[in-house]
Scaffold this active site. Structure first.
Site, PDB file in Angstrom:
ATOM      1  N   VAL A  47       6.662  27.853 -13.966  1.00 29.97           N
ATOM      2  CA  VAL A  47       6.485  27.131 -12.712  1.00 29.97           C
ATOM      3  C   VAL A  47       6.618  25.643 -13.026  1.00 29.97           C
ATOM      4  O   VAL A  47       5.804  25.088 -13.769  1.00 29.97           O
ATOM      5  CB  VAL A  47       5.113  27.425 -12.070  1.00 29.97           C
ATOM      6  CG1 VAL A  47       4.959  26.646 -10.761  1.00 29.97           C
ATOM      7  CG2 VAL A  47       4.947  28.917 -11.825  1.00 29.97           C
TER       8      VAL A  47
ATOM      9  N   GLU B 241       8.201  27.075  -8.554  1.00 30.53           N
ATOM     10  CA  GLU B 241       8.037  25.622  -8.484  1.00 30.53           C
ATOM     11  C   GLU B 241       6.791  25.267  -7.667  1.00 30.53           C
ATOM     12  O   GLU B 241       6.242  26.097  -6.956  1.00 30.53           O
ATOM     13  CB  GLU B 241       9.268  24.969  -7.854  1.00 30.53           C
ATOM     14  CG  GLU B 241       9.810  25.655  -6.607  1.00 30.53           C
ATOM     15  CD  GLU B 241       8.863  25.736  -5.444  1.00 30.53           C
ATOM     16  OE1 GLU B 241       8.159  24.730  -5.174  1.00 30.53           O
ATOM     17  OE2 GLU B 241       8.785  26.800  -4.796  1.00 30.53           O
TER      18      GLU B 241
ATOM     19  N   GLY C 295       6.069  29.937  -2.269  1.00 29.77           N
ATOM     20  CA  GLY C 295       6.646  29.325  -3.458  1.00 29.77           C
ATOM     21  C   GLY C 295       5.880  29.779  -4.690  1.00 29.77           C
ATOM     22  O   GLY C 295       5.376  30.898  -4.755  1.00 29.77           O
ATOM     23  N   GLU C 296       5.816  28.915  -5.692  1.00 33.63           N
ATOM     24  CA  GLU C 296       5.093  29.152  -6.945  1.00 33.63           C
ATOM     25  C   GLU C 296       5.764  30.199  -7.841  1.00 33.63           C
ATOM     26  O   GLU C 296       5.340  30.418  -8.964  1.00 33.63           O
ATOM     27  CB  GLU C 296       3.644  29.609  -6.707  1.00 33.63           C
ATOM     28  CG  GLU C 296       2.797  28.658  -5.902  1.00 33.63           C
ATOM     29  CD  GLU C 296       1.378  29.178  -5.673  1.00 33.63           C
ATOM     30  OE1 GLU C 296       1.037  30.275  -6.210  1.00 33.63           O
ATOM     31  OE2 GLU C 296       0.602  28.508  -4.968  1.00 33.63           O
ATOM     32  N   GLY C 297       6.786  30.901  -7.343  1.00 38.84           N
ATOM     33  CA  GLY C 297       7.367  32.015  -8.062  1.00 38.84           C
ATOM     34  C   GLY C 297       6.793  33.351  -7.624  1.00 38.84           C
ATOM     35  O   GLY C 297       7.069  34.388  -8.247  1.00 38.84           O
TER      36      GLY C 297
END
Length: 323
Positions: free
Chosen positions: A58, A150, A290-292
């Site tokens: 990340v 991200e 998000g964050e993966g």
């Protein structure tokens, strides 16, 4: 550029396909799971690929365009969430644990946001190169698959700007609510993106990345290229991660051949972006965190595909008639 990087191993893929045909099931009956197993076989150059090490990265960055009021949350939240990731308290931590992925968050100069792209280039060429190299250096060459994510307040605006610059169309077609912007916030984001596009009208992909992107987007590009060099398949996350990867697609569409779209997010521009890239998402769960997170969830599907491929009995081994 893709011509000098490893490609899929056709022999390993063909051997995996022949093995699939001998398993105790009607041919093609596992649908996308079969496709995923063959994808992994080709990129890992192994007819029986396994995921012993899944690496999740990340990348986090801050953005000068937040000065234009495009973000409902303050930029301090980026660093606060990085601390939360490192303490194991975020959604991505839980999903990586369930999926068996080793996660690392890489903060990219959070105390030094990029420049406001409505006033000038977001990054210099040197800053862009540094971020690309940091992404590449984060790759573990022993990994069997890479999950990318991200974090960065304001980066849905950055993603919309990248997508519009690379693929065209009005900003309004690419912007969305991000972390929760209302109708007025979305309108403001579109106006800010249009100003950025007007200031930086060029279409050269790497110059677009420097002019409109962020450090985490550049790091994602570096990680994707390093993964390709090591024959590591990549699971992309949502709109922001995919917009970053689109820079490489614009350089050479073959550069994303080793990448899977983990999911299609609720952010409206993401589906349009996947269509441009010719990518079919593994999952569709209306995620927009998000964050993966979507990519980590897709890792579970990938593992399931490989378990079926490697562990099912063949017709001959099980003594089952093929008909």
């Amino acid at each position: 550029m893709a011509a000098i990087l490893p490609g899929t191993d056709a022999g390993a893929r063909d051997a995996a396909a022949a093995h699939q045909d001998r398993l105790t099931k009607p041919q093609g009956s596992l649908g996308r799971l079969e496709e995923l197993a063959l994808f992994m076989a080709g990129w890992r150059a192994d007819p029986h690929p396994r995921v012993d090490l899944a690496q999740a990265l990340v990348f986090a960055g801050n953005h000068g365009v937040c000065a234009q009021g495009v973000n409902p949350f303050p930029q301090e939240v980026t660093a606060q969430m990085v601390a939360n990731f490192r303490a194991g308290g975020a959604a991505i931590n839980q999903l990586c644990r369930v999926a068996g992925a080793r996660m690392e968050v890489i903060a990219l100069d959070l105390d030094r946001p990029t420049a406001d792209f409505t006033a000038g280039p977001a990054m210099t060429e040197e800053e862009t190169l540094v971020a690309l190299n940091r992404g590449a250096a984060a790759i573990d060459a022993a990994a069997d698959v890479l999950v990318l994510g991200e974090m960065g307040i304001g980066n849905s605006t950055v993603a919309a700007a990248l997508a519009a610059a690379l693929f065209g169309g009005p900003a309004a077609e690419w912007v969305g609510p991000g972390t929760g912007a209302g109708a007025e916030g979305v309108r403001r984001k579109a106006e800010v993106v249009e100003r950025g596009l007007a200031r930086h009208p060029g279409r050269d992909p790497l110059r677009v990345l420097a002019a409109l992107g962020g450090r985490e987007q550049a790091a994602i590009c570096g990680a994707i290229l390093a993964a390709r060099a090591a024959r590591i398949p990549v699971l992309l996350d949502g709109f922001i991660c995919t917009a970053a990867a689109s820079v490489l697609h614009a350089v050479d569409s073959r550069l994303l051949d080793h990448c899977l779209a983990g999911h299609v997010s609720a952010e409206p521009g993401h589906r349009r972006l996947l269509e441009r890239l010719g990518k079919r998402a593994v999952l569709e769960l209306d995620l927009r965190l998000g964050e993966g997170t979507g990519a980590a969830l897709a890792l579970n599907i990938l593992r399931a595909a490989l378990e079926c491929h490697n562990s099912m009995a063949t017709f001959a081994g099980a003594g089952v008639s093929e008909g």
